[in-house]
Write an enzyme that holds these catalytic residues in place. Structure first.
Site, PDB file in Angstrom:
ATOM      1  N   SER A  12      -2.927  51.493  31.012  1.00  0.00           N
ATOM      2  CA  SER A  12      -4.297  51.903  31.328  1.00  0.00           C
ATOM      3  C   SER A  12      -4.793  51.087  32.508  1.00  0.00           C
ATOM      4  O   SER A  12      -4.878  49.847  32.423  1.00  0.00           O
ATOM      5  CB  SER A  12      -5.211  51.663  30.129  1.00  0.00           C
ATOM      6  N   HIS A  37      -2.430  55.986  32.639  1.00  0.00           N
ATOM      7  CA  HIS A  37      -3.592  56.352  31.815  1.00  0.00           C
ATOM      8  C   HIS A  37      -4.880  55.952  32.540  1.00  0.00           C
ATOM      9  O   HIS A  37      -5.036  54.796  32.945  1.00  0.00           O
ATOM     10  CB  HIS A  37      -3.476  55.641  30.471  1.00  0.00           C
ATOM     11  N   ASP A  39      -8.977  55.900  32.386  1.00  0.00           N
ATOM     12  CA  ASP A  39     -10.104  55.926  31.445  1.00  0.00           C
ATOM     13  C   ASP A  39     -11.413  56.244  32.152  1.00  0.00           C
ATOM     14  O   ASP A  39     -11.930  55.419  32.916  1.00  0.00           O
ATOM     15  CB  ASP A  39     -10.223  54.562  30.752  1.00  0.00           C
ATOM     16  N   MET A  41     -15.311  56.792  31.792  1.00  0.00           N
ATOM     17  CA  MET A  41     -16.425  56.471  30.870  1.00  0.00           C
ATOM     18  C   MET A  41     -17.747  56.753  31.565  1.00  0.00           C
ATOM     19  O   MET A  41     -17.889  56.488  32.761  1.00  0.00           O
ATOM     20  CB  MET A  41     -16.360  54.991  30.481  1.00  0.00           C
ATOM     21  N   HIS A  70      -8.204  60.257  30.306  1.00  0.00           N
ATOM     22  CA  HIS A  70      -8.897  60.134  29.015  1.00  0.00           C
ATOM     23  C   HIS A  70     -10.399  60.151  29.279  1.00  0.00           C
ATOM     24  O   HIS A  70     -10.961  59.165  29.763  1.00  0.00           O
ATOM     25  CB  HIS A  70      -8.451  58.811  28.358  1.00  0.00           C
ATOM     26  N   MET A  72     -14.045  59.856  28.297  1.00  0.00           N
ATOM     27  CA  MET A  72     -14.992  59.347  27.289  1.00  0.00           C
ATOM     28  C   MET A  72     -16.372  59.685  27.827  1.00  0.00           C
ATOM     29  O   MET A  72     -17.136  58.803  28.255  1.00  0.00           O
ATOM     30  CB  MET A  72     -14.774  57.839  27.094  1.00  0.00           C
ATOM     31  N   MET A 141      -7.391  56.891  18.604  1.00  0.00           N
ATOM     32  CA  MET A 141      -7.989  55.640  19.080  1.00  0.00           C
ATOM     33  C   MET A 141      -7.803  54.550  18.016  1.00  0.00           C
ATOM     34  O   MET A 141      -8.154  54.747  16.847  1.00  0.00           O
ATOM     35  CB  MET A 141      -9.494  55.825  19.349  1.00  0.00           C
ATOM     36  N   ASP A 176      -4.150  54.647  21.535  1.00  0.00           N
ATOM     37  CA  ASP A 176      -4.925  53.999  22.592  1.00  0.00           C
ATOM     38  C   ASP A 176      -5.808  52.905  22.008  1.00  0.00           C
ATOM     39  O   ASP A 176      -6.734  53.188  21.239  1.00  0.00           O
ATOM     40  CB  ASP A 176      -5.780  55.060  23.310  1.00  0.00           C
TER      41      ASP A 176
HETATM   42  O1  LIG Z   1      -9.561  54.064  26.192  1.00  0.00           O
HETATM   43  C1  LIG Z   1      -9.573  52.854  26.271  1.00  0.00           C
HETATM   44  C2  LIG Z   1     -10.766  52.076  25.809  1.00  0.00           C
HETATM   45  O2  LIG Z   1     -11.747  52.932  25.370  1.00  0.00           O
HETATM   46  C3  LIG Z   1      -8.401  52.128  26.888  1.00  0.00           C
HETATM   47  O3  LIG Z   1      -7.416  53.068  27.264  1.00  0.00           O
HETATM   48  C4  LIG Z   1      -7.788  51.105  25.951  1.00  0.00           C
HETATM   49  O4  LIG Z   1      -8.728  50.275  25.383  1.00  0.00           O
HETATM   50  C5  LIG Z   1      -6.687  50.325  26.625  1.00  0.00           C
HETATM   51  O5  LIG Z   1      -6.962  48.984  26.699  1.00  0.00           O
HETATM   52  P1  LIG Z   1      -6.257  47.865  25.770  1.00  0.00           P
HETATM   53  O6  LIG Z   1      -4.791  48.174  25.736  1.00  0.00           O
HETATM   54  O7  LIG Z   1      -6.590  46.609  26.506  1.00  0.00           O
HETATM   55  O8  LIG Z   1      -6.899  47.950  24.415  1.00  0.00           O
HETATM   56 FE   LIG Z   2      -7.990  55.305  27.058  1.00  0.00          FE
END
Ligand SMILES: O=C(CO)[C@H](O)[C@H](O)COP(=O)(O)O
Ligand SMILES: [Fe+2]
Length: 229
Positions: A12, A37, A39, A41, A70, A72, A141, A176
């Protein structure tokens, strides 16, 4: 993008240097990442804000593997075409982001992308029971979404239930949040095949010292694959 159930490591870029995304993406791919990946947000669905479709479009030329986006965000539907135009290979929406996930998944596929559905820790596996033929990936998640570097929440029973529900459909199970060499075997054994890892991949490395990324990726992969040895 062909389907297989081999373990895939998807770093990520939430944990990358935000001033240097192109070089960071090239470094993780050179060091063995299977997918990238991304993210997204919105400061509304989750209490954090990252980047939108213009930035994701700028990442695209650097990604030679699979760009796994992804979302969010809520709402999702008004932005689907923008992420198709940005070049997302997989576009994942949260089931909690609105009442019409069925329509959202149809629209994502209709725009030419693989459709993913993400489940927060509090959402049961059964929530996707009527979506299995509309989805290419279920993202489980293992943290509450919004931030990298959080503690892993054990969702192995949910993962195993989803693997059972999926049967022989070509649907990936992605994990994730909090994936590292300790937690990777638990989720792989339960049936996951795509492992997102942010902090555990980028920890200790940099674009000037990318070998650390490679070492971190290899350790997660070896731990996950070890369960089959
Ligand atoms: O979607 C996510 C957070 O909402 C990230 O992809 C995820 O948290 C990855 O980070 P880590 O491996 O440090 O937990
Ligand atoms: Fe993610």
């Amino acid at each position: 993008m062909s389907f297989d159930r081999k373990i895939k490591i998807a770093p990520s870029i939430l944990s990358a240097d935000f001033a240097n995304f192109g070089a960071e993406i090239r470094a993780i791919e050179a060091e063995g990442a299977d997918w990238v990946h991304v993210d997204v947000m919105d400061g509304h669905f989750v209490p954090n804000l990252t980047f939108g479709p213009m930035a994701v479009k700028a990442f695209r030329p650097h990604v030679k593997t699979v760009m796994d986006v992804h979302l969010m965000i809520a709402p999702v539907d008004p932005y689907i075409d923008a992420y198709a135009d940005a070049g997302a290979d997989v576009l994942t929406a949260h089931i909690e982001a609105g009442p019409h996930i069925h329509r959202t998944l149809q629209a994502i596929r209709g725009a030419g992308m693989k459709a993913g559905v993400a489940l927060n820790p509090g959402t049961p596996a059964e929530a996707v029971a009527h979506l299995l033929d509309l989805t290419d990936l279920i993202c489980v998640m293992t943290v509450n979404p919004g931030f990298g570097g959080q503690k892993f929440i054990d969702m192995t029973a949910k993962i195993a239930r989803l693997r059972e529900m999926i049967g022989d459909r070509p649907v990936h199970i992605e994990i994730d949040g909090g994936v590292d060499p300790k937690t990777a075997p638990l989720v792989a054994q339960a049936g996951a095949d795509v492992l997102v890892a942010g902090s555990a991949v980028f920890r200790g490395g940099s674009v000037d010292n990318p070998g650390v990324y490679g070492q971190n990726i290899r350790e997660i992969r070896a731990a996950a694959e070890g369960v089959w040895a």
